[in-house]
Design an enzyme around this catalytic site. Sequence first.
Site, short mmCIF file in Angstrom:
data_model
loop_
_atom_site.label_atom_id
_atom_site.label_comp_id
_atom_site.label_asym_id
_atom_site.label_seq_id
_atom_site.Cartn_x
_atom_site.Cartn_y
_atom_site.Cartn_z
CG ASN A 132 -5.56 47.63 30.16
OD1 ASN A 132 -4.47 48.14 29.93
ND2 ASN A 132 -6.05 47.53 31.38
CD GLU A 143 -3.63 44.36 32.69
OE1 GLU A 143 -3.87 45.48 33.18
OE2 GLU A 143 -4.32 43.35 32.96
CG ASP A 165 -10.02 57.82 25.27
OD1 ASP A 165 -10.48 57.68 24.11
OD2 ASP A 165 -9.78 56.87 26.02
CG HIS A 199 -11.35 53.97 27.16
ND1 HIS A 199 -11.08 54.54 25.93
CD2 HIS A 199 -11.95 52.78 26.88
CE1 HIS A 199 -11.49 53.75 24.97
NE2 HIS A 199 -12.04 52.67 25.51
#
Length: 481
Positions: A380, A384, A144, A31
């Site tokens: 994440n 990627e 967030d 985050h």
Amino acid sequence: MANNITSFPNESKLREQDVVFLMVPFPAQSHLNQLLRLSHLIRSRGFPVHYAASAIHCRQVKLRHDTLLLNTSGIIFHELLTPPFNSPPPEPYSSVKFPQHLWPSFEASLKLREPVATLLRELSSSGDTTITTTRTRRLVVIHDNLMNYVVQDAASVPNAESYSFNCSSTFCTFCITCQFSGKPFPVVEVEPEAIPTLDNCFTPDLANFFSIQTQFDHLKHGNLFSTCRAIEGPYLDLLAQTTHADAAVDNNKKKKQWAIAPLFPVTAIDDKAHPTLEWLDKQPPRSVIYVSFGSLTTMSQEQVNELALGLEESKQRFLWVLRDADRGDIFNGESTILQLPEGFEERVKGVGKVTRDWAPQLEILRHLSVGGFMSHCGWNSCLESLTMGVPLATWPMHSDQPHNALLMTHVLKVGVPVIGWGERDQLVTASVIKKSIENLMASSEGHEVRTRAEELGKAIKHSVEDDHLWELNSFLSYATR
């Protein structure tokens, strides 16, 4: 235009700006990092950007920020006062896979409301506190979505607008929205009973934490999603339809939304050498499986032993990042050094490499030698991997990871499972691990999965390179209108 940041605007340009951005991240590594990446992108467009977190988490994100990006000198960090919190070590033998040891740091984040409110008042009137400016025309707060409670006072600042940033997949968000509302799940690729539920992905404490944040959803001006339409277009549309249906009852609920990922450079730029990259340079193309389970995964010693044996018996080349889970305060206490089976590293020398350091994951996945990624399926990591066209061997542990794993294997079909979510409480044996690696790296199924991943990677990159497709540009135009 690819999102490779090459320079910061000069100070005179900044003086002319009348829109200021404030980032308020949630205190967990992925985050923190995603909002820092977004900070770099917005800063590169000439806007003052402030990043507010506890002193511990400001220090953490600066220590670990992507070396691919520029240094953090162009972003103004605010170290907010937070009461002390316990920072116990991870519990590898806990019956709960969720990193419950982080709960004290999550709970402490609720105490940031007052210092954030003070900062909001300062920035709304003075703009960039490092230079002389006129009154800020608009303060754009990007927070967030787990910090809704903390930024609630933005609604009482006349020239401020707040936007929530969702670090999870839209697929996961939509699944949980359906569960909360009791509405049917209209996704044909996945049987409804296969969808993980809130109670088996999160602890009761965290579910209650979500409920606190939801109470302040109505105060935000819009939603930013860490995804792109090339990956999750159908679920973005379904989520928007759900939101708009609610808005028919209460028009105040209708919010704008943007899918703004990827937030990292999609093409390589010069980077400092790293031992893992130097090792990859010596391996054949698409021959290495990268193994990493993020910053919040704890494995028992027995599971580490089985994983080591499975890697060894697969006869495939591998790069394994072996680290214990983060504490709430990564600077308080030594990390547990996980042991490998006796003689393991000597036996796999030349074929496999184990690193215990913080590894440059983005550049590893970008490397031509990497042909697969065994992952916990943190969002994440999924982003990627997909952007670099690398297929996954999915091994979800907790939180949004089981939803993400389903998206990879059953919907997008860019991954093969190591285990299903129903087997999460079992020791994953070396033979199961070996089979999943062989499926991904040395089978016709793996070839098909890799081909789809490469095609999706091209589509993701195209969405960033085309200004009209990249929704980040649309958001910035709207927020600075």
